[in-house]
Design a protein around this motif. Structure first.
Motif, PDB file in Angstrom:
ATOM      1  N   GLY A 172      14.255  21.261  62.588  1.00 53.23           N
ATOM      2  CA  GLY A 172      15.432  21.050  63.409  1.00 53.23           C
ATOM      3  C   GLY A 172      15.053  21.004  64.879  1.00 53.23           C
ATOM      4  N   TYR A 173      15.726  21.833  65.670  1.00 47.33           N
ATOM      5  CA  TYR A 173      15.458  21.902  67.099  1.00 47.33           C
ATOM      6  C   TYR A 173      14.225  22.770  67.340  1.00 47.33           C
ATOM      7  N   ALA A 174      13.179  22.180  67.886  1.00 46.97           N
ATOM      8  CA  ALA A 174      11.937  22.897  68.204  1.00 46.97           C
ATOM      9  C   ALA A 174      11.870  23.069  69.719  1.00 46.97           C
ATOM     10  N   HIS A 175      12.109  24.278  70.180  1.00 46.76           N
ATOM     11  CA  HIS A 175      12.298  24.528  71.608  1.00 46.76           C
ATOM     12  C   HIS A 175      11.022  24.289  72.417  1.00 46.76           C
ATOM     13  N   ASP A 176      11.120  23.396  73.414  1.00 53.05           N
ATOM     14  CA  ASP A 176      10.024  23.131  74.360  1.00 53.05           C
ATOM     15  C   ASP A 176       8.683  22.971  73.640  1.00 53.05           C
ATOM     16  N   ALA A 177       8.677  22.152  72.609  1.00 57.19           N
ATOM     17  CA  ALA A 177       7.501  22.045  71.743  1.00 57.19           C
ATOM     18  C   ALA A 177       6.429  21.147  72.349  1.00 57.19           C
ATOM     19  N   ASP A 178       5.171  21.474  72.053  1.00 56.09           N
ATOM     20  CA  ASP A 178       4.040  20.654  72.465  1.00 56.09           C
ATOM     21  C   ASP A 178       3.334  20.130  71.218  1.00 56.09           C
ATOM     22  N   LEU A 179       3.043  18.841  71.223  1.00 52.85           N
ATOM     23  CA  LEU A 179       2.321  18.213  70.121  1.00 52.85           C
ATOM     24  C   LEU A 179       0.826  18.425  70.330  1.00 52.85           C
ATOM     25  N   PHE A 180       0.119  18.696  69.234  1.00 53.65           N
ATOM     26  CA  PHE A 180      -1.306  19.009  69.351  1.00 53.65           C
ATOM     27  C   PHE A 180      -2.088  18.393  68.200  1.00 53.65           C
ATOM     28  N   PHE A 181      -3.032  17.513  68.563  1.00 51.17           N
ATOM     29  CA  PHE A 181      -3.965  16.946  67.592  1.00 51.17           C
ATOM     30  C   PHE A 181      -5.254  17.754  67.654  1.00 51.17           C
ATOM     31  N   ASP A 182      -5.550  18.470  66.583  1.00 47.68           N
ATOM     32  CA  ASP A 182      -6.754  19.298  66.554  1.00 47.68           C
ATOM     33  C   ASP A 182      -7.978  18.428  66.281  1.00 47.68           C
ATOM     34  N   THR A 183      -9.137  19.005  66.546  1.00 48.11           N
ATOM     35  CA  THR A 183     -10.391  18.259  66.387  1.00 48.11           C
ATOM     36  C   THR A 183     -10.713  17.962  64.931  1.00 48.11           C
ATOM     37  N   ASP A 184     -10.060  18.671  63.988  1.00 50.64           N
ATOM     38  CA  ASP A 184     -10.305  18.411  62.565  1.00 50.64           C
ATOM     39  C   ASP A 184      -9.340  17.382  61.993  1.00 50.64           C
ATOM     40  N   GLY A 185      -8.533  16.755  62.861  1.00 50.17           N
ATOM     41  CA  GLY A 185      -7.616  15.720  62.420  1.00 50.17           C
ATOM     42  C   GLY A 185      -6.233  16.202  62.069  1.00 50.17           C
ATOM     43  N   ARG A 186      -6.015  17.509  62.017  1.00 43.60           N
ATOM     44  CA  ARG A 186      -4.694  18.033  61.697  1.00 43.60           C
ATOM     45  C   ARG A 186      -3.830  18.041  62.963  1.00 43.60           C
ATOM     46  N   TYR A 188      -0.073  19.459  64.923  1.00 43.87           N
ATOM     47  CA  TYR A 188       0.882  20.564  64.932  1.00 43.87           C
ATOM     48  C   TYR A 188       1.890  20.415  66.064  1.00 43.87           C
ATOM     49  N   LEU A 189       3.027  21.079  65.882  1.00 45.79           N
ATOM     50  CA  LEU A 189       3.962  21.344  66.966  1.00 45.79           C
ATOM     51  C   LEU A 189       3.896  22.830  67.288  1.00 45.79           C
ATOM     52  N   ILE A 190       3.736  23.147  68.574  1.00 39.30           N
ATOM     53  CA  ILE A 190       3.748  24.530  69.048  1.00 39.30           C
ATOM     54  C   ILE A 190       5.041  24.713  69.823  1.00 39.30           C
ATOM     55  N   ASN A 191       5.906  25.614  69.396  1.00 40.87           N
ATOM     56  CA  ASN A 191       7.202  25.729  70.077  1.00 40.87           C
ATOM     57  C   ASN A 191       7.606  27.176  70.269  1.00 40.87           C
ATOM     58  N   GLY A 192       8.677  27.352  71.078  1.00 37.01           N
ATOM     59  CA  GLY A 192       9.056  28.639  71.649  1.00 37.01           C
ATOM     60  C   GLY A 192       9.078  29.785  70.680  1.00 37.01           C
ATOM     61  N   GLY A 193       8.405  30.839  71.105  1.00 32.90           N
ATOM     62  CA  GLY A 193       8.460  32.028  70.280  1.00 32.90           C
ATOM     63  C   GLY A 193       7.257  32.940  70.195  1.00 32.90           C
ATOM     64  N   CYS A 194       6.142  32.541  69.601  1.00 34.84           N
ATOM     65  CA  CYS A 194       5.563  31.194  69.559  1.00 34.84           C
ATOM     66  C   CYS A 194       5.268  30.809  68.095  1.00 34.84           C
ATOM     67  N   ASN A 195       5.716  29.628  67.683  1.00 29.78           N
ATOM     68  CA  ASN A 195       5.585  29.174  66.311  1.00 29.78           C
ATOM     69  C   ASN A 195       4.688  27.946  66.250  1.00 29.78           C
ATOM     70  N   VAL A 196       4.005  27.811  65.125  1.00 32.25           N
ATOM     71  CA  VAL A 196       3.200  26.624  64.878  1.00 32.25           C
ATOM     72  C   VAL A 196       3.693  25.985  63.591  1.00 32.25           C
ATOM     73  N   THR A 197       3.940  24.667  63.649  1.00 31.37           N
ATOM     74  CA  THR A 197       4.397  23.910  62.491  1.00 31.37           C
ATOM     75  C   THR A 197       3.481  22.705  62.303  1.00 31.37           C
ATOM     76  N   GLU A 198       2.861  22.606  61.136  1.00 36.57           N
ATOM     77  CA  GLU A 198       1.962  21.492  60.879  1.00 36.57           C
ATOM     78  C   GLU A 198       2.764  20.259  60.458  1.00 36.57           C
ATOM     79  N   LEU A 199       2.352  19.092  60.995  1.00 33.91           N
ATOM     80  CA  LEU A 199       3.017  17.836  60.705  1.00 33.91           C
ATOM     81  C   LEU A 199       2.111  16.924  59.891  1.00 33.91           C
ATOM     82  N   THR A 200       2.711  15.907  59.308  1.00 30.40           N
ATOM     83  CA  THR A 200       1.939  14.862  58.658  1.00 30.40           C
ATOM     84  C   THR A 200       1.199  14.057  59.725  1.00 30.40           C
ATOM     85  N   PRO A 201       0.164  13.301  59.363  1.00 36.00           N
ATOM     86  CA  PRO A 201      -0.622  12.581  60.367  1.00 36.00           C
ATOM     87  C   PRO A 201       0.178  11.624  61.239  1.00 36.00           C
ATOM     88  N   ASP A 202       1.281  11.054  60.711  1.00 35.72           N
ATOM     89  CA  ASP A 202       2.096  10.143  61.527  1.00 35.72           C
ATOM     90  C   ASP A 202       3.114  10.879  62.391  1.00 35.72           C
TER      91      ASP A 202
END
Length: 531
Positions: A172-186, A188-202
């Motif tokens: 849903g609403y991910a507060h002030d989230a930053d998108l992050f492409f890790d060096t292993d190809g995965r 993530y969204l990092i958002n307020g709190g602090c929470n990490v949510t893994e996304l699909t490659p697209d």
């Protein structure tokens, strides 16, 4: 920039070349604030205007910066620079937010269209994240009113048009989230709190079975999240409220050898004013963009060096944890650059990139083609100014700036009012109103003060002068464009960021509170000066 018709996002890229040609044909010499001191140094702020929530990346030799746009359209502006000091608008990630776009329903779209008394002031596009990965630009943002987080993508070179627009499925609403492409190809969204949510490659949905957890407790006001990786450490930056005293923002950094922790923390900036740091991924991480809440002008971007102390990215010269007033430029750059200001409205079918509409425009109600060289704002009904469609805006600039227009009021009908505003929730304006067949010059402040005199010529010049230090705006008229007469009372530009989260703007407007919508207002030009 907009074309005079309703866009579909699939067609947006088709006009990109035409838009760029229209911009290239313009060459205005308006005096505007510049940060570049011309001797290899710069002064802060780098732009004395409202470009908040800065997310900055480097692609090749060019820096790109995304900023919040809240209720203004087109949305999610992107600027470019060769030196982190001189910036120009080079794209918007979307043209409007409307029915059918990635599941947006009519009820929510009505608010973006100012229908039924609804609006999205202080809502809309918050805190974007801009990244570049394998030839594609990714811009994410969250919208509290829509309860969604979106990703906009563009493959190929940066420019106007060509973006896709998708709600990220599973979040849903991910507060002030930053998108992050890790060096292993995965990714993530990092958002307020602090929470990490893994996304699909697209980046279009949450990854099934991926990481989705709170990695540390950053407090209730964990704003401006940014993440990067250097020398084996994951660094997460955010802006909490400083404890034990008056409301004040500070900047903290958390670091860990593992994305999921454990994390240690330290304060990297504490100067009483500046916050929401974005350390720039330029290969060295030696520069940071951030901003200051600066009253009526809004939230203004600043540039500071990063000094690495014991593997901590300390902000300021020699790790001083303060932002310098004057410092050496990161690079030579390619001359003085800034977003546009003046417009003579000769680009038929378009407005230039410095303009944004208040909410979604009604593209049937404006034209630069019916009277070439003029912006014609056609008339729609509105109960009041803040609900009026097609108010065309651009940012005021500090420390002081003026904007003025030439207005033809010949076709302003009874009940109609048109003019120029210092636009915000606590607005003021100078305009022409048709009171039952009698046209009057009117200066009005939302506090209720009004001054009205009879109009003596259908061609009139209107000016708004703003002082961002005094937090005031004054209103003037002229019949020759040279000698100006002040009208009405001075507006106190009362600003509290939670009202709208944006600064004041110059705004061209036209609407009616009556039943006759056949009228229109013609603007010959908008001119600007900062001082």
């Amino acid at each position: 920039m907009l074309k005079k018709r309703k866009f579909s996002f699939k067609k947006l890229g088709c006009i990109a070349v035409l838009i760029c040609m229209a911009v290239a044909a313009k060459s205005f010499l308006a005096k505007a604030y510049t940060s570049d001191l011309g001797n290899g140094t710069y002064q802060n702020p780098v732009m004395y205007a409202d470009y908040p929530d800065n997310s900055v990346i480097k692609v090749g030799s060019t820096y790109y910066m995304a900023c919040s746009s809240i209720n203004y359209m087109p949305g999610l502006p992107i600027l470019k620079s060769q030196d982190l000091v001189n910036w120009e608008i080079c794209s918007y990630a979307f043209d409007r937010i409307d029915t059918g776009m990635s599941g947006i329903d009519k009820t929510h779209a009505d608010a973006y269209n100012l229908v039924g008394g609804e609006n999205v002031y202080s809502k809309g596009c918050w805190a974007p994240s801009l990244k570049y990965h394998n030839g594609t630009f990714y811009a994410t943002f969250a919208s509290l009113d829509l309860g969604k987080t979106f990703v906009c993508t563009k493959t190929g070179p940066m420019g106007f048009g060509g973006w896709t627009f998708t709600a990220i499925s599973g979040i849903g609403y991910a507060h002030d989230a930053d998108l992050f492409f890790d060096t292993d190809g995965r990714v993530y969204l990092i958002n307020g709190g602090c929470n990490v949510t893994e996304l699909t490659p697209d980046c279009k949905s949450v990854k099934y079975g991926g990481i989705n957890q709170k990695i540390f407790d950053g407090g209730p006001s964990h704003d401006g999240n940014r993440i990067f990786k250097k020398n084996g450490y994951y660094y997460i930056l955010s802006t909490p409220i400083k404890g034990n005293g008056a409301y004040q923002r500070i900047e903290k950094a958390w670091r860990s050898k593992s994305l999921t922790g454990p994390y240690e923390q330290t304060i990297i900036l504490d100067d009483g004013a500046n916050h929401q740091v974005c350390v720039v991924d330029d290969g060295s991480y030696n520069w940071a963009m951030l901003f200051e809440d600066k009253g009526a002008v809004g939230r203004i971007p600043k540039l500071a060096p990063v000094t690495w102390v014991n593997n901590w990215p300390m902000i300021g010269v020699n790790g001083s944890a303060t932002v310098p007033n004057i410092y050496n430029k990161p690079a030579a750059g390619n001359g003085i650059k800034s977003p546009g200001t003046d417009d003579d409205f000769t680009s038929q079918g378009y407005v230039l990139s410095q303009w944004q509409w208040n909410h979604n425009p009604d593209n049937s109600k404006w034209t630069t083609s019916e009277r070439p060289g003029w912006m014609r704002l056609k008339t729609s009904y509105s109960k009041d100014f803040l609900q009026a469609r097609n108010t065309l805006t651009q940012r005021i600039q500090g420390p002081a700036s003026s904007g003025w227009v030439k207005l033809d009021t010949t076709n302003i009908k009874p009940g109609q009012i048109s003019g120029l505003s210092a636009f915000h929730s606590k607005y003021g304006y100078i305009g022409v109103r048709n009171d039952n067949g009698t046209k009057k010059l009117v200066q009005y402040n939302v506090t209720g003060s009004e001054t009205a005199i009879n109009l003596t010529n259908n061609i009139v010049y209107l000016k708004v002068s703003t002082d961002c230090n005094a937090q005031t705006a004054k209103f003037y008229y002229s019949y020759n464009g040279n000698s100006w007469t002040q009208l009405g009372s001075t507006l106190k530009m009362d600003f509290f960021y939670k009202l709208w989260f944006v600064g004041y703007r110059f705004a061209l407007f036209n609407y009616t509170t009556g039943s006759d919508t056949s009228g229109y207002a013609d603007f010959d030009y908008f001119k600007f000066s900062s001082f």
